[in-house]
Scaffold this active site. Sequence first.
Site, PDB file in Angstrom:
ATOM      1  N   LEU A 225       7.483  -8.516   2.411  1.00 33.93           N
ATOM      2  CA  LEU A 225       8.017  -9.756   2.988  1.00 33.93           C
ATOM      3  C   LEU A 225       6.948 -10.847   3.033  1.00 33.93           C
ATOM      4  O   LEU A 225       7.225 -12.010   2.721  1.00 33.93           O
ATOM      5  CB  LEU A 225       8.558  -9.469   4.405  1.00 33.93           C
ATOM      6  CG  LEU A 225       9.158 -10.653   5.148  1.00 33.93           C
ATOM      7  CD1 LEU A 225      10.304 -11.289   4.360  1.00 33.93           C
ATOM      8  CD2 LEU A 225       9.641 -10.227   6.541  1.00 33.93           C
TER       9      LEU A 225
ATOM     10  N   ASP B  59      -7.460  -6.770  11.853  1.00 35.52           N
ATOM     11  CA  ASP B  59      -6.679  -5.604  12.254  1.00 35.52           C
ATOM     12  C   ASP B  59      -5.995  -5.956  13.575  1.00 35.52           C
ATOM     13  O   ASP B  59      -6.643  -5.965  14.626  1.00 35.52           O
ATOM     14  CB  ASP B  59      -7.614  -4.397  12.417  1.00 35.52           C
ATOM     15  CG  ASP B  59      -6.876  -3.169  12.929  1.00 35.52           C
ATOM     16  OD1 ASP B  59      -5.648  -3.259  13.163  1.00 35.52           O
ATOM     17  OD2 ASP B  59      -7.529  -2.121  13.106  1.00 35.52           O
ATOM     18  N   ILE B  60      -4.712  -6.264  13.507  1.00 33.93           N
ATOM     19  CA  ILE B  60      -4.032  -6.738  14.720  1.00 33.93           C
ATOM     20  C   ILE B  60      -3.841  -5.616  15.753  1.00 33.93           C
ATOM     21  O   ILE B  60      -3.446  -5.887  16.886  1.00 33.93           O
ATOM     22  CB  ILE B  60      -2.679  -7.437  14.396  1.00 33.93           C
ATOM     23  CG1 ILE B  60      -1.709  -6.504  13.668  1.00 33.93           C
ATOM     24  CG2 ILE B  60      -2.909  -8.727  13.619  1.00 33.93           C
ATOM     25  CD1 ILE B  60      -0.291  -7.060  13.562  1.00 33.93           C
TER      26      ILE B  60
ATOM     27  N   ALA C 167       3.122  -4.145   9.611  1.00 31.50           N
ATOM     28  CA  ALA C 167       3.758  -2.954  10.190  1.00 31.50           C
ATOM     29  C   ALA C 167       3.188  -1.698   9.558  1.00 31.50           C
ATOM     30  O   ALA C 167       2.603  -1.737   8.476  1.00 31.50           O
ATOM     31  CB  ALA C 167       5.275  -2.994   9.953  1.00 31.50           C
TER      32      ALA C 167
ATOM     33  N   THR D 189       4.641   1.183   7.862  1.00 30.88           N
ATOM     34  CA  THR D 189       5.972   1.399   7.273  1.00 30.88           C
ATOM     35  C   THR D 189       6.115   2.754   6.564  1.00 30.88           C
ATOM     36  O   THR D 189       7.137   3.003   5.931  1.00 30.88           O
ATOM     37  CB  THR D 189       6.318   0.262   6.277  1.00 30.88           C
ATOM     38  OG1 THR D 189       5.268   0.154   5.325  1.00 30.88           O
ATOM     39  CG2 THR D 189       6.524  -1.057   6.979  1.00 30.88           C
TER      40      THR D 189
ATOM     41  N   THR E 117      13.768  -3.116  12.572  1.00 32.35           N
ATOM     42  CA  THR E 117      14.451  -2.229  11.619  1.00 32.35           C
ATOM     43  C   THR E 117      15.746  -1.616  12.155  1.00 32.35           C
ATOM     44  O   THR E 117      15.908  -1.451  13.376  1.00 32.35           O
ATOM     45  CB  THR E 117      13.483  -1.079  11.238  1.00 32.35           C
ATOM     46  OG1 THR E 117      14.181  -0.086  10.494  1.00 32.35           O
ATOM     47  CG2 THR E 117      12.914  -0.385  12.462  1.00 32.35           C
TER      48      THR E 117
ATOM     49  N   TYR F  49       8.716   6.568  13.443  1.00 33.01           N
ATOM     50  CA  TYR F  49       8.698   5.175  12.955  1.00 33.01           C
ATOM     51  C   TYR F  49       9.681   4.340  13.777  1.00 33.01           C
ATOM     52  O   TYR F  49       9.335   3.275  14.292  1.00 33.01           O
ATOM     53  CB  TYR F  49       9.070   5.146  11.468  1.00 33.01           C
ATOM     54  CG  TYR F  49       9.339   3.757  10.925  1.00 33.01           C
ATOM     55  CD1 TYR F  49       8.308   2.842  10.717  1.00 33.01           C
ATOM     56  CD2 TYR F  49      10.642   3.352  10.621  1.00 33.01           C
ATOM     57  CE1 TYR F  49       8.569   1.565  10.225  1.00 33.01           C
ATOM     58  CE2 TYR F  49      10.911   2.087  10.126  1.00 33.01           C
ATOM     59  CZ  TYR F  49       9.869   1.197   9.930  1.00 33.01           C
ATOM     60  OH  TYR F  49      10.132  -0.068   9.448  1.00 33.01           O
TER      61      TYR F  49
HETATM   62  N1  LIG Z   1      10.420  -1.569   3.940  1.00 30.26           N
HETATM   63  C1  LIG Z   1      11.624  -1.355   4.487  1.00 30.26           C
HETATM   64  O1  LIG Z   1      12.509  -0.704   3.906  1.00 30.26           O
HETATM   65  C2  LIG Z   1      11.949  -1.939   5.831  1.00 30.26           C
HETATM   66  C3  LIG Z   1      13.229  -1.729   6.358  1.00 30.26           C
HETATM   67  C4  LIG Z   1      13.534  -2.296   7.591  1.00 30.26           C
HETATM   68  C5  LIG Z   1      12.568  -3.045   8.267  1.00 30.26           C
HETATM   69  N2  LIG Z   1      11.326  -3.208   7.743  1.00 30.26           N
HETATM   70  C6  LIG Z   1      10.348  -4.001   8.496  1.00 30.26           C
HETATM   71  O2  LIG Z   1      10.138  -5.204   7.764  1.00 30.26           O
HETATM   72  C7  LIG Z   1       8.788  -5.668   7.993  1.00 30.26           C
HETATM   73  C8  LIG Z   1       8.135  -5.972   6.653  1.00 30.26           C
HETATM   74  O3  LIG Z   1       8.121  -4.761   5.901  1.00 30.26           O
HETATM   75  P1  LIG Z   1       7.429  -4.663   4.479  1.00 30.26           P
HETATM   76  O4  LIG Z   1       8.205  -3.676   3.680  1.00 30.26           O
HETATM   77  O5  LIG Z   1       7.165  -6.033   3.960  1.00 30.26           O
HETATM   78  O6  LIG Z   1       6.060  -3.972   4.917  1.00 30.26           O
HETATM   79  P2  LIG Z   1       4.819  -3.576   3.979  1.00 30.26           P
HETATM   80  O7  LIG Z   1       5.103  -3.953   2.574  1.00 30.26           O
HETATM   81  O8  LIG Z   1       4.465  -2.158   4.319  1.00 30.26           O
HETATM   82  O9  LIG Z   1       3.680  -4.560   4.517  1.00 30.26           O
HETATM   83  C9  LIG Z   1       3.106  -4.406   5.777  1.00 30.26           C
HETATM   84  C10 LIG Z   1       1.742  -5.053   5.705  1.00 30.26           C
HETATM   85  O10 LIG Z   1       1.139  -4.932   7.016  1.00 30.26           O
HETATM   86  C11 LIG Z   1      -0.216  -4.566   6.806  1.00 30.26           C
HETATM   87  N3  LIG Z   1      -0.789  -3.920   7.989  1.00 30.26           N
HETATM   88  C12 LIG Z   1      -0.681  -2.602   8.335  1.00 30.26           C
HETATM   89  N4  LIG Z   1      -1.406  -2.366   9.437  1.00 30.26           N
HETATM   90  C13 LIG Z   1      -1.967  -3.541   9.803  1.00 30.26           C
HETATM   91  C14 LIG Z   1      -2.833  -3.925  10.856  1.00 30.26           C
HETATM   92  N5  LIG Z   1      -3.261  -3.028  11.775  1.00 30.26           N
HETATM   93  N6  LIG Z   1      -3.252  -5.200  10.930  1.00 30.26           N
HETATM   94  C15 LIG Z   1      -2.836  -6.103  10.007  1.00 30.26           C
HETATM   95  N7  LIG Z   1      -2.027  -5.816   8.991  1.00 30.26           N
HETATM   96  C16 LIG Z   1      -1.587  -4.537   8.888  1.00 30.26           C
HETATM   97  C17 LIG Z   1      -0.158  -3.617   5.622  1.00 30.26           C
HETATM   98  O11 LIG Z   1      -1.433  -3.437   5.066  1.00 30.26           O
HETATM   99  P3  LIG Z   1      -1.747  -2.013   4.318  1.00 30.26           P
HETATM  100  O12 LIG Z   1      -0.759  -1.930   3.192  1.00 30.26           O
HETATM  101  O13 LIG Z   1      -3.174  -2.191   3.889  1.00 30.26           O
HETATM  102  O14 LIG Z   1      -1.526  -0.958   5.351  1.00 30.26           O
HETATM  103  C18 LIG Z   1       0.808  -4.364   4.704  1.00 30.26           C
HETATM  104  O15 LIG Z   1       0.157  -5.317   3.903  1.00 30.26           O
HETATM  105  C19 LIG Z   1       8.109  -4.570   8.824  1.00 30.26           C
HETATM  106  O16 LIG Z   1       8.163  -4.939  10.178  1.00 30.26           O
HETATM  107  C20 LIG Z   1       8.979  -3.353   8.614  1.00 30.26           C
HETATM  108  O17 LIG Z   1       8.912  -2.466   9.705  1.00 30.26           O
HETATM  109  C21 LIG Z   1      11.000  -2.689   6.522  1.00 30.26           C
END
Ligand SMILES: NC(=O)c1ccc[n+]([C@@H]2O[C@H](COP(=O)([O-])OP(=O)(O)OC[C@H]3O[C@@H](n4cnc5c(N)ncnc54)[C@H](OP(=O)(O)O)[C@@H]3O)[C@@H](O)[C@H]2O)c1
Length: 289
Positions: free
Chosen positions: A13, A38-39, A62, A64, A103, A127
């Site tokens: 996203l 690192d949040i 997140a 994930t 989610t 999760y």
């Molecule tokens: N993917 C799905 O199917 C899905 C479904 C429903 C809802 N969601 C929600 O939608 C949102 C966006 O999801 P997405 O798929 O775009 O997620 P994503 O691709 O996994 O991206 C999450 C990002 O957050 C970073 N991150 C992790 N830990 C962190 C920390 N401590 N401090 C700062 N950054 C950190 C990750 O870095 P690293 O990669 O280096 O860890 C990654 O770049 C999330 O809230 C997720 O829960 C996702």
Amino acid sequence: MIKLLVTGAKGQLGSDLKDLANNIPDIKFTFIDLDELDIANSDKTNNYFTSNTFNYLINCAAYTAVDQAETDEENAFKVNALAVKNLITGIQASQTKLIHISTDYVFRGDHNSPYPEDFPTDPQSNYGKSKLAGEEEALRYSNSMIIRTSWLYSSYGHNFVKSILKKGQENEELKVVSDQLGSPTYSGHLAKAIMQIIKSDMKKDISFTPGIFHFTNMGVCSWYDFALKIKEYTNLPCRIQAVPTKHYPLPAKRPAYSVLSKEKIISTYKLNIPGWEEGLRDCLKRLNP
Ligand SMILES: NC(=O)c1ccc[n+]([C@@H]2O[C@H](COP(=O)([O-])OP(=O)(O)OC[C@H]3O[C@@H](n4cnc5c(N)ncnc54)[C@H](OP(=O)(O)O)[C@@H]3O)[C@@H](O)[C@H]2O)c1
């Protein structure tokens, strides 16, 4: 100039938001990810916000890794819940408006009609539990909007669409579960909706409304239906066979039914949400222009 921070900027996203930002000159965007801050670290996050203030924060960061969270509960809660608390501690003095992403996994997953925002939560995985705890943190702050989404995919990162495209080239047959129903969400469409909500607020057209909202692409399908559509749109050479969830055991329990009702976000923000097939076509165009 309006200032907007995106955390988790290198994820699916976050990356789609970055693409949109290039065409929005009246907002100064800042994109950060784990390598910059690192949040989940309270002190570092607090320090960051003493020297940086924003009008809006979109928290896309997140943990994930749904299955990994079953054995790594502590880190899932750190990123999905504690980090939300840290962000709010950092932004509350400047009353930054927070859009936090959550989610469908906060629900038990055995209902049979679309979940409204106030449907009782009952997450079945670590999760889901950690994301619900993050929602609870966000709701303690009066300027929080939570957007729950489901089955998110993008031209960036790892996701179901990219995995089917890859495995469909490597294998003659793929087995895909057909007894889990949901709504795939193209993250490019979610990013657009979020920016429409922010722009409406900036123009004082429709003001930012705190609380929980649901956003996915319109329509319902199973993972099997989704895979068939990917095959159809890309002429994948493989066969796709429907299998029940019990033939494909995974550490984290998946919701059997995870369709979210979009009525509230549509009526509040006058959104026109595309169907999931259109989301898929838009994503495939980006992958193979
Ligand atoms: N993917 C799905 O199917 C899905 C479904 C429903 C809802 N969601 C929600 O939608 C949102 C966006 O999801 P997405 O798929 O775009 O997620 P994503 O691709 O996994 O991206 C999450 C990002 O957050 C970073 N991150 C992790 N830990 C962190 C920390 N401590 N401090 C700062 N950054 C950190 C990750 O870095 P690293 O990669 O280096 O860890 C990654 O770049 C999330 O809230 C997720 O829960 C996702």
